[in-house]
Design an enzyme around this catalytic site. Structure first.
Site, PDB file in Angstrom:
ATOM      1  N   ARG A 199      11.252  -1.550  11.793  1.00 36.13           N
ATOM      2  CA  ARG A 199      10.070  -1.055  12.497  1.00 36.13           C
ATOM      3  C   ARG A 199       9.818  -1.867  13.753  1.00 36.13           C
ATOM      4  O   ARG A 199       9.854  -3.098  13.723  1.00 36.13           O
ATOM      5  CB  ARG A 199       8.847  -1.182  11.577  1.00 36.13           C
ATOM      6  CG  ARG A 199       8.439   0.128  10.967  1.00 36.13           C
ATOM      7  CD  ARG A 199       7.351  -0.062   9.968  1.00 36.13           C
ATOM      8  NE  ARG A 199       6.094  -0.465  10.584  1.00 36.13           N
ATOM      9  CZ  ARG A 199       4.928  -0.410   9.943  1.00 36.13           C
ATOM     10  NH1 ARG A 199       4.880   0.010   8.698  1.00 36.13           N
ATOM     11  NH2 ARG A 199       3.824  -0.790  10.540  1.00 36.13           N
TER      12      ARG A 199
ATOM     13  N   ARG B 235      -1.295  -8.096  13.787  1.00 35.49           N
ATOM     14  CA  ARG B 235      -1.815  -7.076  12.869  1.00 35.49           C
ATOM     15  C   ARG B 235      -2.582  -7.716  11.711  1.00 35.49           C
ATOM     16  O   ARG B 235      -3.602  -7.194  11.260  1.00 35.49           O
ATOM     17  CB  ARG B 235      -0.668  -6.191  12.359  1.00 35.49           C
ATOM     18  CG  ARG B 235      -0.287  -5.133  13.406  1.00 35.49           C
ATOM     19  CD  ARG B 235       1.109  -4.583  13.226  1.00 35.49           C
ATOM     20  NE  ARG B 235       1.330  -4.046  11.910  1.00 35.49           N
ATOM     21  CZ  ARG B 235       2.488  -4.146  11.247  1.00 35.49           C
ATOM     22  NH1 ARG B 235       3.498  -4.788  11.776  1.00 35.49           N
ATOM     23  NH2 ARG B 235       2.607  -3.611  10.072  1.00 35.49           N
TER      24      ARG B 235
ATOM     25  N   ARG C  10      10.866  -6.043   4.876  1.00 35.92           N
ATOM     26  CA  ARG C  10      10.719  -4.679   5.381  1.00 35.92           C
ATOM     27  C   ARG C  10      11.274  -4.582   6.813  1.00 35.92           C
ATOM     28  O   ARG C  10      11.911  -3.599   7.175  1.00 35.92           O
ATOM     29  CB  ARG C  10       9.243  -4.272   5.381  1.00 35.92           C
ATOM     30  CG  ARG C  10       9.047  -2.830   5.799  1.00 35.92           C
ATOM     31  CD  ARG C  10       7.634  -2.389   5.615  1.00 35.92           C
ATOM     32  NE  ARG C  10       6.778  -2.909   6.666  1.00 35.92           N
ATOM     33  CZ  ARG C  10       5.457  -2.766   6.690  1.00 35.92           C
ATOM     34  NH1 ARG C  10       4.849  -2.157   5.703  1.00 35.92           N
ATOM     35  NH2 ARG C  10       4.741  -3.258   7.673  1.00 35.92           N
TER      36      ARG C  10
ATOM     37  N   LYS D 223       0.825  -1.219   0.000  1.00 32.38           N
ATOM     38  CA  LYS D 223       0.000   0.000   0.000  1.00 32.38           C
ATOM     39  C   LYS D 223       0.860   1.270   0.000  1.00 32.38           C
ATOM     40  O   LYS D 223       0.613   2.181  -0.786  1.00 32.38           O
ATOM     41  CB  LYS D 223      -0.923   0.048   1.232  1.00 32.38           C
ATOM     42  CG  LYS D 223      -1.981  -1.016   1.280  1.00 32.38           C
ATOM     43  CD  LYS D 223      -2.968  -0.759   2.405  1.00 32.38           C
ATOM     44  CE  LYS D 223      -2.350  -0.792   3.790  1.00 32.38           C
ATOM     45  NZ  LYS D 223      -1.894  -2.128   4.212  1.00 32.38           N
TER      46      LYS D 223
ATOM     47  N   ARG E 115     -10.032   1.712   8.968  1.00 35.48           N
ATOM     48  CA  ARG E 115      -9.608   0.363   9.353  1.00 35.48           C
ATOM     49  C   ARG E 115     -10.745  -0.438   9.997  1.00 35.48           C
ATOM     50  O   ARG E 115     -10.580  -1.607  10.287  1.00 35.48           O
ATOM     51  CB  ARG E 115      -8.511   0.423  10.406  1.00 35.48           C
ATOM     52  CG  ARG E 115      -7.100   0.758   9.992  1.00 35.48           C
ATOM     53  CD  ARG E 115      -6.288  -0.372   9.476  1.00 35.48           C
ATOM     54  NE  ARG E 115      -5.027  -0.655  10.111  1.00 35.48           N
ATOM     55  CZ  ARG E 115      -3.860  -0.077   9.810  1.00 35.48           C
ATOM     56  NH1 ARG E 115      -3.772   0.887   8.944  1.00 35.48           N
ATOM     57  NH2 ARG E 115      -2.764  -0.498  10.391  1.00 35.48           N
TER      58      ARG E 115
HETATM   59  P1  AMP Z   1       0.337   0.778   9.460  1.00 34.06           P
HETATM   60  O1  AMP Z   1       1.659   1.395   9.144  1.00 34.06           O
HETATM   61  O2  AMP Z   1      -0.772   1.313   8.609  1.00 34.06           O
HETATM   62  O3  AMP Z   1       0.384  -0.716   9.485  1.00 34.06           O
HETATM   63  O4  AMP Z   1      -0.021   1.246  10.954  1.00 34.06           O
HETATM   64  C1  AMP Z   1       0.803   0.912  12.052  1.00 34.06           C
HETATM   65  C2  AMP Z   1      -0.027   0.946  13.335  1.00 34.06           C
HETATM   66  O5  AMP Z   1      -0.587   2.258  13.518  1.00 34.06           O
HETATM   67  C3  AMP Z   1      -1.213   0.003  13.336  1.00 34.06           C
HETATM   68  O6  AMP Z   1      -0.867  -1.316  13.723  1.00 34.06           O
HETATM   69  C4  AMP Z   1      -2.130   0.686  14.357  1.00 34.06           C
HETATM   70  O7  AMP Z   1      -1.686   0.455  15.680  1.00 34.06           O
HETATM   71  C5  AMP Z   1      -1.892   2.158  14.048  1.00 34.06           C
HETATM   72  N1  AMP Z   1      -2.873   2.630  13.021  1.00 34.06           N
HETATM   73  C6  AMP Z   1      -2.589   3.043  11.745  1.00 34.06           C
HETATM   74  N2  AMP Z   1      -3.712   3.399  11.097  1.00 34.06           N
HETATM   75  C7  AMP Z   1      -4.733   3.218  11.971  1.00 34.06           C
HETATM   76  C8  AMP Z   1      -6.142   3.392  11.905  1.00 34.06           C
HETATM   77  N3  AMP Z   1      -6.756   3.817  10.775  1.00 34.06           N
HETATM   78  N4  AMP Z   1      -6.869   3.115  13.019  1.00 34.06           N
HETATM   79  C9  AMP Z   1      -6.284   2.708  14.157  1.00 34.06           C
HETATM   80  N5  AMP Z   1      -4.977   2.492  14.275  1.00 34.06           N
HETATM   81  C10 AMP Z   1      -4.182   2.735  13.204  1.00 34.06           C
END
Ligand code: AMP
Length: 186
Positions: free
Chosen positions: A133, A144, A127, A13, A88
């Protein structure tokens, strides 16, 4: 153009959102990146979100919806944007609907990227090695993906039912996936 980019962790993404941003000259807005920036800088938002992110859980909607609302109101988002990692869950879909109604700007498409689980695990492993990360450990990755399957994957049907869904196979080269997305949007 106002776009969502959806799909499980590791599907690409962020990479595709960056290419779309360049091609369409609109900002790519990643809630994950906003949270990570705030974590790194130890802002009040970062400190509040940390416990959730560290466990692979969703940050509470109230907090997340507010950062999106504030971001979409910024000047560079006037002519469009790509939202990566938001919404989400169903409550975030409803919150986004309200924001777009208030702004008077409907969503154009929701892009869903698809790939097999083995491809996702391989990409996330890579990654983890490159970016380091904190939430890319095997346990948190599994959590996740679990949260994605239960809370986020069902949203794809919502956008399909609204006639906004564009589904793209996300295996293969980065450039060819990007071309397929752009062709599907035209
Ligand atoms: P990502 O990089 O999109 O995988 O986001 C990393 C972390 O940020 C996720 O595992 C959540 O803890 C938090 N996060 C990101 N986007 C959201 C969202 N739309 N709603 C809630 N938590 C989020």
């Amino acid at each position: 153009m106002r776009l969502l980019i959806m799909g499980p962790q590791g599907v690409g993404k962020g990479t595709q959102a960056a290419l779309l941003s360049k091609n369409l000259d609109i900002p790519a807005i990643s809630t994950g990146d906003i949270f990570r920036y705030n974590l790194k800088n130890e802002t009040p938002l970062g400190l509040e979100a940390k416990a959730f992110i560290d466990k692979g859980l969703l940050v509470p909607d109230e907090l997340t919806n507010k950062i999106v609302k504030d971001r979409l109101a910024m000047d560079d988002a006037k002519n469009g944007w790509i939202l990566d990692g938001y919404p989400r869950n169903e409550s975030q879909v409803e919150a986004l609907d309200v924001m777009l109604k208030e702004l008077g700007t409907p969503l154009d498409h929701a892009i869903a990227l698809n790939a097999d689980r083995s491809v996702l695990m391989e990409r996330m492993q890579k990654r983890a090695e490159i970016e380091g990360r904190a939430d890319d450990t095997p346990e948190i990755i599994a959590k996740r993906l679990d949260v994605y399957a239960h809370e986020t994957a069902p949203l794809i049907d919502i956008y399909r039912n609204r006639g906004l869904l564009v589904e793209i196979d996300s295996t293969g080269g980065i450039e060819s996936i990007s071309k397929n997305i752009l062709a599907a949007l035209r």
